[in-house]
Design a protein around this motif. Sequence first.
Motif, PDB file in Angstrom:
ATOM      1  N   PRO A 157     -22.771  10.902  38.056  1.00  0.00           N
ATOM      2  CA  PRO A 157     -21.785  10.987  36.977  1.00  0.00           C
ATOM      3  C   PRO A 157     -21.723   9.697  36.163  1.00  0.00           C
ATOM      4  CG  PRO A 157     -20.697  10.775  39.110  1.00  0.00           C
ATOM      5  CD  PRO A 157     -22.158  10.901  39.385  1.00  0.00           C
ATOM      6  N   THR A 158     -21.697   9.842  34.872  1.00  0.00           N
ATOM      7  CA  THR A 158     -21.541   8.701  33.975  1.00  0.00           C
ATOM      8  C   THR A 158     -20.226   8.867  33.236  1.00  0.00           C
ATOM      9  OG1 THR A 158     -23.929   8.553  33.688  1.00  0.00           O
ATOM     10  CG2 THR A 158     -22.597   7.444  32.048  1.00  0.00           C
ATOM     11  N   ARG A 159     -19.490   7.777  33.090  1.00  0.00           N
ATOM     12  CA  ARG A 159     -18.199   7.840  32.422  1.00  0.00           C
ATOM     13  C   ARG A 159     -18.195   6.971  31.178  1.00  0.00           C
ATOM     14  NH1 ARG A 159     -15.190   8.324  37.190  1.00  0.00           N
ATOM     15  NH2 ARG A 159     -16.666   6.897  38.139  1.00  0.00           N
ATOM     16  N   LEU A 160     -17.325   7.324  30.269  1.00  0.00           N
ATOM     17  CA  LEU A 160     -17.126   6.536  29.051  1.00  0.00           C
ATOM     18  C   LEU A 160     -15.667   6.117  28.970  1.00  0.00           C
ATOM     19  CD1 LEU A 160     -18.362   6.944  25.500  1.00  0.00           C
ATOM     20  CD2 LEU A 160     -15.899   7.190  25.867  1.00  0.00           C
ATOM     21  N   LEU A 161     -15.456   4.905  28.486  1.00  0.00           N
ATOM     22  CA  LEU A 161     -14.099   4.406  28.287  1.00  0.00           C
ATOM     23  C   LEU A 161     -14.043   3.708  26.931  1.00  0.00           C
ATOM     24  CD1 LEU A 161     -11.746   2.664  30.705  1.00  0.00           C
ATOM     25  CD2 LEU A 161     -12.507   1.344  28.732  1.00  0.00           C
ATOM     26  N   ALA A 162     -13.020   4.038  26.153  1.00  0.00           N
ATOM     27  CA  ALA A 162     -12.847   3.391  24.843  1.00  0.00           C
ATOM     28  C   ALA A 162     -11.741   2.354  24.936  1.00  0.00           C
ATOM     29  CB  ALA A 162     -12.503   4.429  23.789  1.00  0.00           C
ATOM     30  N   THR A 163     -11.939   1.250  24.227  1.00  0.00           N
ATOM     31  CA  THR A 163     -10.896   0.228  24.134  1.00  0.00           C
ATOM     32  C   THR A 163     -10.995  -0.437  22.763  1.00  0.00           C
ATOM     33  OG1 THR A 163      -9.897  -1.699  25.213  1.00  0.00           O
ATOM     34  CG2 THR A 163     -12.297  -1.607  25.222  1.00  0.00           C
ATOM     35  N   ILE A 164     -10.159  -1.433  22.535  1.00  0.00           N
ATOM     36  CA  ILE A 164     -10.172  -2.108  21.237  1.00  0.00           C
ATOM     37  C   ILE A 164     -11.370  -3.052  21.150  1.00  0.00           C
ATOM     38  CG2 ILE A 164      -7.685  -1.941  20.826  1.00  0.00           C
ATOM     39  CD1 ILE A 164      -7.459  -4.843  21.872  1.00  0.00           C
ATOM     40  N   HIS A 165     -11.737  -3.382  19.923  1.00  0.00           N
ATOM     41  CA  HIS A 165     -12.789  -4.377  19.717  1.00  0.00           C
ATOM     42  C   HIS A 165     -12.177  -5.764  19.958  1.00  0.00           C
ATOM     43  CE1 HIS A 165     -15.851  -6.793  17.710  1.00  0.00           C
ATOM     44  NE2 HIS A 165     -16.653  -5.753  17.864  1.00  0.00           N
ATOM     45  N   ALA A 173      -0.779 -10.315  24.481  1.00  0.00           N
ATOM     46  CA  ALA A 173      -0.594  -8.915  24.891  1.00  0.00           C
ATOM     47  C   ALA A 173      -1.856  -8.098  24.590  1.00  0.00           C
ATOM     48  CB  ALA A 173       0.606  -8.310  24.170  1.00  0.00           C
ATOM     49  N   ALA A 174      -2.451  -8.344  23.431  1.00  0.00           N
ATOM     50  CA  ALA A 174      -3.662  -7.598  23.061  1.00  0.00           C
ATOM     51  C   ALA A 174      -4.801  -7.930  24.029  1.00  0.00           C
ATOM     52  CB  ALA A 174      -4.060  -7.928  21.625  1.00  0.00           C
ATOM     53  N   TYR A 175      -4.893  -9.198  24.394  1.00  0.00           N
ATOM     54  CA  TYR A 175      -5.942  -9.617  25.330  1.00  0.00           C
ATOM     55  C   TYR A 175      -5.727  -8.971  26.705  1.00  0.00           C
ATOM     56  CZ  TYR A 175      -8.945 -12.518  28.208  1.00  0.00           C
ATOM     57  OH  TYR A 175      -9.913 -12.928  29.096  1.00  0.00           O
ATOM     58  N   GLU A 176      -4.493  -8.984  27.152  1.00  0.00           N
ATOM     59  CA  GLU A 176      -4.194  -8.349  28.452  1.00  0.00           C
ATOM     60  C   GLU A 176      -4.556  -6.865  28.433  1.00  0.00           C
ATOM     61  OE1 GLU A 176      -0.158  -9.048  29.686  1.00  0.00           O
ATOM     62  OE2 GLU A 176      -0.470 -11.215  29.510  1.00  0.00           O
ATOM     63  N   GLY A 177      -4.298  -6.210  27.309  1.00  0.00           N
ATOM     64  CA  GLY A 177      -4.652  -4.792  27.176  1.00  0.00           C
ATOM     65  C   GLY A 177      -6.155  -4.578  27.272  1.00  0.00           C
ATOM     66  N   LEU A 178      -6.903  -5.460  26.615  1.00  0.00           N
ATOM     67  CA  LEU A 178      -8.373  -5.358  26.672  1.00  0.00           C
ATOM     68  C   LEU A 178      -8.864  -5.557  28.104  1.00  0.00           C
ATOM     69  CD1 LEU A 178     -11.196  -5.212  25.316  1.00  0.00           C
ATOM     70  CD2 LEU A 178     -10.997  -7.664  24.865  1.00  0.00           C
ATOM     71  N   VAL A 179      -8.326  -6.569  28.770  1.00  0.00           N
ATOM     72  CA  VAL A 179      -8.743  -6.840  30.158  1.00  0.00           C
ATOM     73  C   VAL A 179      -8.362  -5.657  31.059  1.00  0.00           C
ATOM     74  CG1 VAL A 179      -8.406  -8.344  32.166  1.00  0.00           C
ATOM     75  CG2 VAL A 179      -8.704  -9.343  29.896  1.00  0.00           C
ATOM     76  N   ALA A 180      -7.177  -5.096  30.843  1.00  0.00           N
ATOM     77  CA  ALA A 180      -6.751  -3.953  31.672  1.00  0.00           C
ATOM     78  C   ALA A 180      -7.726  -2.778  31.507  1.00  0.00           C
ATOM     79  CB  ALA A 180      -5.332  -3.530  31.282  1.00  0.00           C
ATOM     80  N   ASP A 181      -8.134  -2.504  30.268  1.00  0.00           N
ATOM     81  CA  ASP A 181      -9.085  -1.410  30.036  1.00  0.00           C
ATOM     82  C   ASP A 181     -10.439  -1.718  30.693  1.00  0.00           C
ATOM     83  OD1 ASP A 181      -7.179  -0.072  28.575  1.00  0.00           O
ATOM     84  OD2 ASP A 181      -7.981  -0.649  26.620  1.00  0.00           O
ATOM     85  N   LEU A 182     -10.899  -2.951  30.530  1.00  0.00           N
ATOM     86  CA  LEU A 182     -12.189  -3.319  31.130  1.00  0.00           C
ATOM     87  C   LEU A 182     -12.114  -3.288  32.659  1.00  0.00           C
ATOM     88  CD1 LEU A 182     -13.376  -6.245  28.800  1.00  0.00           C
ATOM     89  CD2 LEU A 182     -14.277  -3.911  28.882  1.00  0.00           C
ATOM     90  N   ARG A 196     -16.571 -12.171  26.382  1.00  0.00           N
ATOM     91  CA  ARG A 196     -17.130 -12.735  27.629  1.00  0.00           C
ATOM     92  C   ARG A 196     -16.021 -13.165  28.583  1.00  0.00           C
ATOM     93  NH1 ARG A 196     -21.090 -14.694  24.420  1.00  0.00           N
ATOM     94  NH2 ARG A 196     -20.257 -16.807  24.246  1.00  0.00           N
ATOM     95  N   ARG A 197     -14.963 -13.754  28.009  1.00  0.00           N
ATOM     96  CA  ARG A 197     -13.826 -14.168  28.849  1.00  0.00           C
ATOM     97  C   ARG A 197     -13.155 -12.936  29.462  1.00  0.00           C
ATOM     98  NH1 ARG A 197      -8.423 -15.988  27.486  1.00  0.00           N
ATOM     99  NH2 ARG A 197      -8.809 -15.870  25.268  1.00  0.00           N
ATOM    100  N   ALA A 198     -12.988 -11.890  28.647  1.00  0.00           N
ATOM    101  CA  ALA A 198     -12.328 -10.667  29.129  1.00  0.00           C
ATOM    102  C   ALA A 198     -13.175  -9.980  30.209  1.00  0.00           C
ATOM    103  CB  ALA A 198     -12.076  -9.714  27.962  1.00  0.00           C
ATOM    104  N   VAL A 199     -14.500  -9.998  30.007  1.00  0.00           N
ATOM    105  CA  VAL A 199     -15.422  -9.423  30.994  1.00  0.00           C
ATOM    106  C   VAL A 199     -15.266 -10.154  32.327  1.00  0.00           C
ATOM    107  CG1 VAL A 199     -17.913  -9.493  31.549  1.00  0.00           C
ATOM    108  CG2 VAL A 199     -17.129  -8.411  29.430  1.00  0.00           C
ATOM    109  N   ASP A 200     -15.188 -11.461  32.223  1.00  0.00           N
ATOM    110  CA  ASP A 200     -15.018 -12.285  33.415  1.00  0.00           C
ATOM    111  C   ASP A 200     -13.681 -11.985  34.096  1.00  0.00           C
ATOM    112  OD1 ASP A 200     -16.357 -14.284  34.826  1.00  0.00           O
ATOM    113  OD2 ASP A 200     -14.844 -15.749  34.190  1.00  0.00           O
ATOM    114  N   ASP A 201     -12.614 -11.924  33.318  1.00  0.00           N
ATOM    115  CA  ASP A 201     -11.283 -11.675  33.877  1.00  0.00           C
ATOM    116  C   ASP A 201     -11.167 -10.264  34.461  1.00  0.00           C
ATOM    117  OD1 ASP A 201     -10.460 -14.198  33.297  1.00  0.00           O
ATOM    118  OD2 ASP A 201      -9.362 -13.677  31.474  1.00  0.00           O
TER     119      ASP A 201
END
Length: 234
Positions: free
Chosen positions: A196-204, A216-225, A82-87
């Motif tokens: 068009p619909t797109r898919l993106l994979a990231t870490i859990h 660093a892992a959190y920043e990576g997740l936020v960057a993907d989102l 939820r925090r990453a979604v917000d960021d």
Amino acid sequence: MAEQTDAAPGAQRFIPPDADTIDELRAASGGCRGCELYRDATQTVFGRGDESARMVLVGEQPGDMEDQKGLPFVGPAGRLLRRAVDDAGLDPAALYLTNAVKHFRFEARGKRRIHQTPDRIHIEACRPWLVAEFARLDPAVVVVLGATAAKALLGPSFRVTRQRGELLPWPASAQHPEDFQRVPVDRAGAVADAPPTRLLATIHPSAVLRADDQDAAYEGLVADLTVAARALAG
Ligand code: SF4
């Protein structure tokens, strides 16, 4: 822990073919016996969110807290998500959240219940629920969170570590695109051009909690989102 069987009948027989809505699917999923995971878990944890959500996020399986509350992404990993979604600038109200496997798989150690990754047999047994959910959703962007969800949607050869953060065509990138093909109709009921619909994979998000360098892992997740959020906006 329930003894694992070599074969699982699968969820298909528990899905009412006339279920029009996610709510009807959710109600039916409570009686699923498609694999042995229902035996030790508290309850089925189905997806949640608006059926008209423009983004669908698919995780692995419910955790200890989700199992007790009957809701996905309400434990520590869910809070981080939820925090990453917000960021990432995403509107949480525009999301539908679900898991590839709808029952908590764990090993009991004393009073503790230790998460166990679902096996292929569980992913395949539960996959019909995921297909049924997608048939009643109409996302513009699908976000795959981690390897289990990637296996369920994209097949066993997909590597999140190699292709995370990339926008892929959906459902063309699915292992079985035909399971996710929708025939869009316009207001007059005629076949229309599919947006068009797109898919993106990231870490859990749980991988962030386990990482040596959580920042660093959190920043990576936020960057993907954030890539997913831009695709949604564009
Ligand atoms: S994990 Fe999925 S297939 Fe197995 S019993 Fe639960 S809902 Fe059914």
